[in-house]
Scaffold this motif. Structure first.
Motif, PDB file in Angstrom:
ATOM      1  N   PHE A  52     -85.291  19.728  -9.786  1.00  0.00           N
ATOM      2  CA  PHE A  52     -86.342  19.137  -8.956  1.00  0.00           C
ATOM      3  C   PHE A  52     -85.762  18.053  -8.050  1.00  0.00           C
ATOM      4  N   PHE A  56     -85.644  18.226  -3.964  1.00  0.00           N
ATOM      5  CA  PHE A  56     -86.308  17.159  -3.222  1.00  0.00           C
ATOM      6  C   PHE A  56     -85.359  16.505  -2.217  1.00  0.00           C
ATOM      7  N   THR A 126     -93.497  25.772  -8.514  1.00  0.00           N
ATOM      8  CA  THR A 126     -93.588  24.342  -8.230  1.00  0.00           C
ATOM      9  C   THR A 126     -92.541  23.903  -7.206  1.00  0.00           C
ATOM     10  N   PHE A 127     -91.368  24.521  -7.245  1.00  0.00           N
ATOM     11  CA  PHE A 127     -90.285  24.157  -6.321  1.00  0.00           C
ATOM     12  C   PHE A 127     -90.711  24.160  -4.849  1.00  0.00           C
ATOM     13  N   VAL A 130     -92.506  20.932  -4.002  1.00  0.00           N
ATOM     14  CA  VAL A 130     -91.578  19.794  -3.992  1.00  0.00           C
ATOM     15  C   VAL A 130     -90.749  19.823  -2.710  1.00  0.00           C
ATOM     16  N   GLY A 131     -90.284  21.017  -2.337  1.00  0.00           N
ATOM     17  CA  GLY A 131     -89.498  21.158  -1.106  1.00  0.00           C
ATOM     18  C   GLY A 131     -90.302  20.810   0.135  1.00  0.00           C
ATOM     19  N   ILE A 133     -92.907  18.842   0.372  1.00  0.00           N
ATOM     20  CA  ILE A 133     -93.131  17.388   0.397  1.00  0.00           C
ATOM     21  C   ILE A 133     -91.863  16.669   0.857  1.00  0.00           C
ATOM     22  N   GLY A 134     -90.708  17.100   0.361  1.00  0.00           N
ATOM     23  CA  GLY A 134     -89.440  16.504   0.787  1.00  0.00           C
ATOM     24  C   GLY A 134     -89.197  16.676   2.277  1.00  0.00           C
TER      25      GLY A 134
END
Length: 145
Positions: A52, A56, A126-127, A130-131, A133-134
């Motif tokens: 994670f 990110f 989920t990845f 997260v990506g 958002i990053g």
């Protein structure tokens, strides 16, 4: 428009290469006993947590790069990361179902690990979030400077 398309492509490829290098390096650094749950090819909690963080950070870099190349134009890298990530999560679920009962014995090469390793079903879905958002954070960081 062309600048935005090039920004997305270059940034996505850069993120892919950075992720590849980070995961290969991580596997060399922590080894199979820390990468997997005991006697299994299922990713360990440590591997998942570090994954994670890697995703990110590389997404932030991708967002920065995309914003720099697009130069103020709209480049939907976050949408691309989210959509492609969710599409790529589907084969991960199939791989999980196929490899869930395999027993890992001793050290395994990184090639064998890549072929047989699998995630808990929720992780690949989920990845992409997260990506994305990053990427958004990285894009905003570039706009501030």
């Amino acid at each position: 428009m062309a600048r935005s398309i090039i920004a997305v492509i270059v940034s996505y490829v850069t993120m892919f290469v950075l992720n590849f290098l980070a995961f290969v390096g991580l596997y060399v650094l922590i080894g199979p006993n820390n990468a997997f749950k005991p006697r299994s090819y299922l990713a360990s909690n440590r591997w998942i947590a570090i994954s994670f963080a890697i995703i990110f950070v590389t997404a932030i870099i991708g967002g920065l790069l995309c914003s720099a190349i697009a130069k103020g134009g709209k480049a939907p890298l976050a949408v691309v990361v989210l959509v492609l990530g969710l599409l790529l999560a589907i084969p991960s679920v199939i791989k999980h179902q196929r490899n869930a009962n395999l027993v890992r014995v001793g050290d395994v090469s990184s090639a064998e690990a890549a072929r047989l390793a699998h995630w808990p079903v929720w992780v690949p879905f989920t990845f992409p979030f997260v990506g994305a958002i990053g990427v958004l954070i990285g894009g905003r960081l570039k706009r501030r400077s």
